[in-house]
Write a protein that holds these residues in place. Structure first.
Motif, PDB file in Angstrom:
ATOM      1  N   UNK A 114      34.597   2.456  23.902  1.00 11.33           N
ATOM      2  CA  UNK A 114      35.282   2.331  22.615  1.00 11.33           C
ATOM      3  C   UNK A 114      34.887   3.457  21.670  1.00 11.33           C
ATOM      4  N   UNK A 115      33.980   4.310  22.101  1.00  9.25           N
ATOM      5  CA  UNK A 115      33.452   5.375  21.251  1.00  9.25           C
ATOM      6  C   UNK A 115      34.405   6.569  21.244  1.00  9.25           C
ATOM      7  N   UNK A 116      35.554   6.392  20.599  1.00 15.20           N
ATOM      8  CA  UNK A 116      36.517   7.475  20.442  1.00 15.20           C
ATOM      9  C   UNK A 116      37.329   7.220  19.190  1.00 15.20           C
ATOM     10  N   UNK A 117      37.948   8.285  18.696  1.00 16.56           N
ATOM     11  CA  UNK A 117      38.667   8.198  17.421  1.00 16.56           C
ATOM     12  C   UNK A 117      39.983   7.463  17.586  1.00 16.56           C
ATOM     13  N   UNK A 118      40.554   7.064  16.437  1.00 15.23           N
ATOM     14  CA  UNK A 118      41.875   6.424  16.458  1.00 15.23           C
ATOM     15  C   UNK A 118      42.921   7.382  17.016  1.00 15.23           C
TER      16      UNK A 118
END
Length: 267
Positions: A114-118
């Motif tokens: 989940x460690x990513x930008x929108x």
């Protein structure tokens, strides 16, 4: 059994599905509901979606529950008609959406981080959707942009889809230049057919400008409609204090009252 469920105030989704089934019963149902088909119900579905958006726009939270219920009922209506034809059931509709959401959110329901930008999530979403389109033999970039969407919304979706493959102006400056060009072409045309075409071109580029500015053109136009309604009501109220109506006034007076309405809002 079904009557008990129908009159159960806590019956939830099963109650609604049973009510819909009974409404469509060819022997004991409602004649109007029985006569409907997908095409005749579709306009009501669109209308209910807009009423949900309207309640949100007005922050009418006490109304939103009912409007969402009306929209849900449209899905139930279509699913019941599909079930009668042996096409699919409401449960299959729900399962299809659940499968889609799980597949499109591997960072929530799978092993991806989940460690990513929108922005990265949006790109991943589009990659997954492109794969889905390919599996459905829809090869064209614009193939599955729904024809039934409101024209302004469809224009934005078409432009977004084209932009993903590089067919787009690099900045708002080029879009604004194109708006000026299209407005001039509209000014110069005298043919009704060409005027119709040029007006459509102008609207299409305006939708493109909204996309570049990250503005929802439908929401912006709804806001403009609300503002116009509010200011015109100010004009009517001002004239009514003198015992008159708009048709008893003239453009100059109403224009002055419009400016007064603007000042009142700013104050």
């Amino acid at each position: 059994m079904s009557d008990t469920l129908i009159h159960d105030p806590k019956g939830g989704m099963p109650r609604l599905l049973e009510i819909m089934r009974r409404l469509r019963d060819p022997e004991t149902g409602c004649p109007w509901d029985i006569e409907q088909d997908f095409a005749t119900i579709a306009p009501y579905t669109i209308e209910e979606a807009y009423e949900v958006a309207d309640a949100i726009e007005r922050e009418a939270w006490d109304e939103l529950k009912g409007e969402l219920g009306d929209l849900l009922f449209q899905s139930v209506f279509h699913a019941q008609m599909a079930s009668e034809r042996g096409l699919f059931t409401f449960d299959e509709v729900a399962d299809t959406m659940s499968d889609k959401m799980v597949a499109r959110h591997p960072h929530v329901f799978g092993d991806e981080s989940r460690d990513k930008s929108a922005e990265q999530q949006t790109r991943d979403w589009e990659t997954i959707k492109a794969a889905e389109r390919a599996s459905k033999a829809r090869q064209g970039v614009l193939d599955d942009v729904a024809l039934g969407l409101p024209a302004l919304l469809r224009a934005v979706k078409l432009q977004k889809r084209a932009a993903r493959v590089g067919f787009d102006w690099p900045s708002t400056d080029e879009v604004i230049d194109k708006i000026v060009e299209e407005a001039q072409e509209l000014r110069e045309t005298s043919s009704p057919e060409h005027r119709f075409e040029e007006f459509g071109d102008l609207l299409f580029v305006m939708a493109n400008l909204a996309r570049h500015l990250d503005i929802d053109p439908e929401a912006a136009l709804r806001a403009a409609n609300t503002k116009f309604t509010r200011r015109f009501a100010y004009i009517e109220a001002a004239l009514a204090r003198d015992g008159r109506r708009p048709e008893d006034s003239d453009l100059a007076e109403m224009d002055a009252l419009w400016d007064a309405a603007k000042l009142t809002e700013k104050g």
